[in-house]
Design a protein around this motif. Structure first.
Motif, mmCIF file in Angstrom:
data_model
loop_
_atom_site.group_PDB
_atom_site.id
_atom_site.type_symbol
_atom_site.label_atom_id
_atom_site.label_comp_id
_atom_site.label_asym_id
_atom_site.label_seq_id
_atom_site.Cartn_x
_atom_site.Cartn_y
_atom_site.Cartn_z
ATOM 1 N N ALA A 267 -12.495 -14.250 33.777
ATOM 2 C CA ALA A 267 -13.534 -13.935 34.757
ATOM 3 C C ALA A 267 -14.404 -15.142 35.042
ATOM 4 C CB ALA A 267 -14.395 -12.779 34.249
ATOM 5 N N ALA A 268 -14.722 -15.922 34.010
ATOM 6 C CA ALA A 268 -15.544 -17.118 34.222
ATOM 7 C C ALA A 268 -14.859 -18.067 35.204
ATOM 8 C CB ALA A 268 -15.795 -17.820 32.886
ATOM 9 N N PHE A 269 -13.549 -18.230 35.047
ATOM 10 C CA PHE A 269 -12.796 -19.069 35.978
ATOM 11 C C PHE A 269 -12.817 -18.485 37.381
ATOM 12 C CE2 PHE A 269 -8.646 -19.574 38.111
ATOM 13 C CZ PHE A 269 -8.691 -20.944 38.371
ATOM 14 N N LEU A 270 -12.574 -17.171 37.492
ATOM 15 C CA LEU A 270 -12.537 -16.537 38.811
ATOM 16 C C LEU A 270 -13.896 -16.603 39.509
ATOM 17 C CD1 LEU A 270 -10.376 -13.330 38.166
ATOM 18 C CD2 LEU A 270 -9.658 -15.519 39.141
ATOM 19 N N ILE A 271 -14.978 -16.453 38.738
ATOM 20 C CA ILE A 271 -16.316 -16.504 39.330
ATOM 21 C C ILE A 271 -16.605 -17.882 39.915
ATOM 22 C CG2 ILE A 271 -18.782 -16.443 38.783
ATOM 23 C CD1 ILE A 271 -18.033 -14.235 36.702
ATOM 24 N N ILE A 272 -16.245 -18.921 39.172
ATOM 25 C CA ILE A 272 -16.455 -20.284 39.668
ATOM 26 C C ILE A 272 -15.681 -20.511 40.962
ATOM 27 C CG2 ILE A 272 -16.048 -22.732 39.162
ATOM 28 C CD1 ILE A 272 -16.508 -22.055 36.198
ATOM 29 N N VAL A 273 -14.417 -20.100 40.956
ATOM 30 C CA VAL A 273 -13.591 -20.268 42.157
ATOM 31 C C VAL A 273 -14.138 -19.410 43.302
ATOM 32 C CG1 VAL A 273 -11.289 -19.904 43.139
ATOM 33 C CG2 VAL A 273 -11.530 -20.838 40.831
ATOM 34 N N LEU B 26 -6.866 -9.035 33.018
ATOM 35 C CA LEU B 26 -6.974 -9.567 34.371
ATOM 36 C C LEU B 26 -7.707 -8.588 35.278
ATOM 37 C CD1 LEU B 26 -6.345 -11.794 36.350
ATOM 38 C CD2 LEU B 26 -4.101 -10.759 36.758
ATOM 39 N N GLU B 27 -7.434 -7.300 35.101
ATOM 40 C CA GLU B 27 -8.146 -6.302 35.900
ATOM 41 C C GLU B 27 -9.642 -6.352 35.595
ATOM 42 O OE1 GLU B 27 -8.246 -1.443 36.623
ATOM 43 O OE2 GLU B 27 -6.763 -2.341 35.287
ATOM 44 N N ALA B 28 -9.994 -6.472 34.302
ATOM 45 C CA ALA B 28 -11.400 -6.576 33.921
ATOM 46 C C ALA B 28 -12.031 -7.830 34.497
ATOM 47 C CB ALA B 28 -11.528 -6.569 32.399
ATOM 48 N N ALA B 29 -11.279 -8.931 34.509
ATOM 49 C CA ALA B 29 -11.796 -10.192 35.051
ATOM 50 C C ALA B 29 -12.102 -10.071 36.529
ATOM 51 C CB ALA B 29 -10.785 -11.310 34.806
#
Length: 485
Positions: free
Chosen positions: A381-387, A438-441
């Motif tokens: 999630a941290a990666f997805l949020i940054i992107v 991944l769903e949680a992220a």
């Protein structure tokens, strides 16, 4: 194609009829036969009334608190939804179709006790009245987009069209490519889950952004028009992306015919509706002038709104595109000021349902790092949020040749994923393409981008307006009631 396309505005199309509830209601017998309909209807109505009471209370409390600390009231509506939803008080619950809660919510227990029907019966009808609330929420976003269309300037949208198109395309391509490749090469995921997560990063919640812009009185600004135009195009592109990844998850291959159909139907619908609407709008005004009954303008306009929304849904687009288009068309008539005033009470009634339900359906328990199975999801999630944030913020800086424009505000306005991102997560979960981490992220990414964007948008607009006395004076002179409206 209907199996592949799962647009958010049609997820509740299979609303139960009273006869569908028959097998679930064991208690009512008249003359030796179960008289289900007569008993179910009042109980369903009671559930809807209780739910609406909770929704409006959460909306007003949350909105008032945020207004008093100088935050957008829409953020308070979302927080109020979280408080009464699955994450906290469990007053509003939205179970999956066909599922019955093992433990009844507080509202369901209260309904069963106070009506004398019993908890078991209240649980049996809870899914039905929850779906009624979901339908009302969808109507809320239709009304919201109609209102936004009325407040938008079609000529201005056409003028900023090229910039909006660039912003939309970059806002889809950049996070999709970066997110997908990052998950594949950094987290060693297989292609289909990575593509699904990358697709969720492309979404933009036009409803949330538009409401914040309206509250900040920036909807008619050049930045606001570019954001709205880009969000509309982003929604169309999002439907296409959703169709592609859903097809990929289901069949393992992309059906090119679906993509071609979606592109052509989107262009034909948007352009055709506006062109035909502008041609017929004088006849519409003449007809309204001849009507002599109450609601002549409002009800006639809603006929146009619901007709275009239906057409959009029927051809597998979003109903909100039809509502927004109807607003753009009717905004070009001589009746637009009068219509804007008449739509406000309607929006006050339906729009809060939408925002509270978005918050109520959001499970923030996935943010708890103390739960071991959440940790992998939080790292992803941290990666997805940054992107997600960077991939949208950079869109504002693609506009060239206009040094006075607030590029950061445009980028920030594209950040919130809202209900659109949740649709991607839901489709991915239903297809089995997403692992639990991944769903949680994805859910965490949707939560944070949805809740962070409104205050960020206010900050970037206020910082840019500090040097503009005319606009500051206009905002300063606005009453609290105007801002709430």
């Amino acid at each position: 194609m209907a199996d592949v396309l799962i647009p958010s505005m049609t997820t509740v199309a299979g609303l139960f009829s009273l006869t569908d509830v028959a097998p679930l209601l064991p208690f009512a017998e008249v003359g030796g036969e179960a008289n289900v309909g007569a008993e179910a209807a009042p109980l369903i109505l009671a559930g809807v009334l209780l739910s609406l009471m909770v929704i409006y209370l959460a909306s007003k409390v949350g909105g008032e608190l945020c207004a008093r600390i100088n935050l957008p009231p829409v953020l308070g509506e979302l927080v109020g939804g979280v408080a009464v939803g699955v994450s906290a008080l469990h007053l509003l619950m939205f179970p999956e179709a066909g599922a019955v809660e093992a433990a009844p919510s507080v509202l369901v227990s209260f309904l069963g006790t106070t009506t004398g029907a019993g908890t078991e019966t209240a649980i049996a009808v809870s899914q039905t009245y929850s779906e009624v609330i979901s339908v009302l929420a969808e109507l809320g976003v239709v009304v919201l987009l109609f209102e936004i269309g009325l407040e938008s300037d079609l000529q201005e949208l056409i003028r900023v069209g090229p910039q909006a198109a660039i912003v939309a395309v970059v806002g889809v391509v950049a996070p999709f490519v970066t997110g997908t490749l990052g998950l594949i090469y950094l987290f060693h995921m297989t292609a289909i889950p990575a593509i699904f997560a990358g697709a969720a990063l492309t979404a933009t919640s036009i409803g949330i952004t538009a409401k914040v812009l309206a509250e900040l009185q920036q909807l008619s600004s050049e930045e606001g028009q570019i954001i709205i135009g880009a969000a509309v195009l982003d929604d169309v592109l999002g439907i296409i992306v959703l169709a592609v990844v859903a097809s990929l998850a289901k069949t393992g291959e992309v059906e090119i015919s679906n993509i071609v159909y979606l592109v052509i139907s989107s262009v034909v619908f948007l352009v055709g509706s506006i062109v035909l609407g502008r041609f017929f709008s004088p006849y519409f005004v003449a007809l309204v002038d001849k009507l002599q009954t109450r609601g002549d303008l409002l009800l006639s306009s809603l006929i146009v709104v619901f007709f275009l929304s239906y057409i959009a849904t029927a051809i597998h687009l979003e109903a909100i595109l039809g509502a927004f288009t109807a607003g753009l068309v009717l905004a070009e008539t001589d009746k637009h000021k009068e219509l804007e005033e008449q739509v406000i009470p309607l929006a006050d009634m339906f729009v809060p349902i939408f925002f509270v339900c978005v918050g109520a359906k959001t499970d923030v328990s996935v943010l708890n790092p103390l739960v071991p199975e959440n940790r992998e999801g939080l790292v992803i999630a941290a990666f997805l949020i940054i992107v997600a944030i960077i991939g949208k913020v950079i869109t504002g800086f693609t506009i060239l040749g206009q040094p006075e424009i607030n590029r950061l505000a445009i980028g920030v306005g594209m950040i919130p994923r809202g209900e659109v991102g949740l649709v991607f997560a839901g489709v991915g979960s239903a297809s089995g393409a997403l692992s639990r981490p991944l769903e949680a992220a994805i859910i965490v990414m949707v939560i944070l981008t949805t809740f962070v964007a409104p205050p960020m948008l206010r900050v970037v607009f206020q910082s840019s307006n500090s040097g503009e006395p005319a606009l500051s004076a206009e905002v300063a002179s606005a009453t609290a009631e105007d801002i709430e409206t």
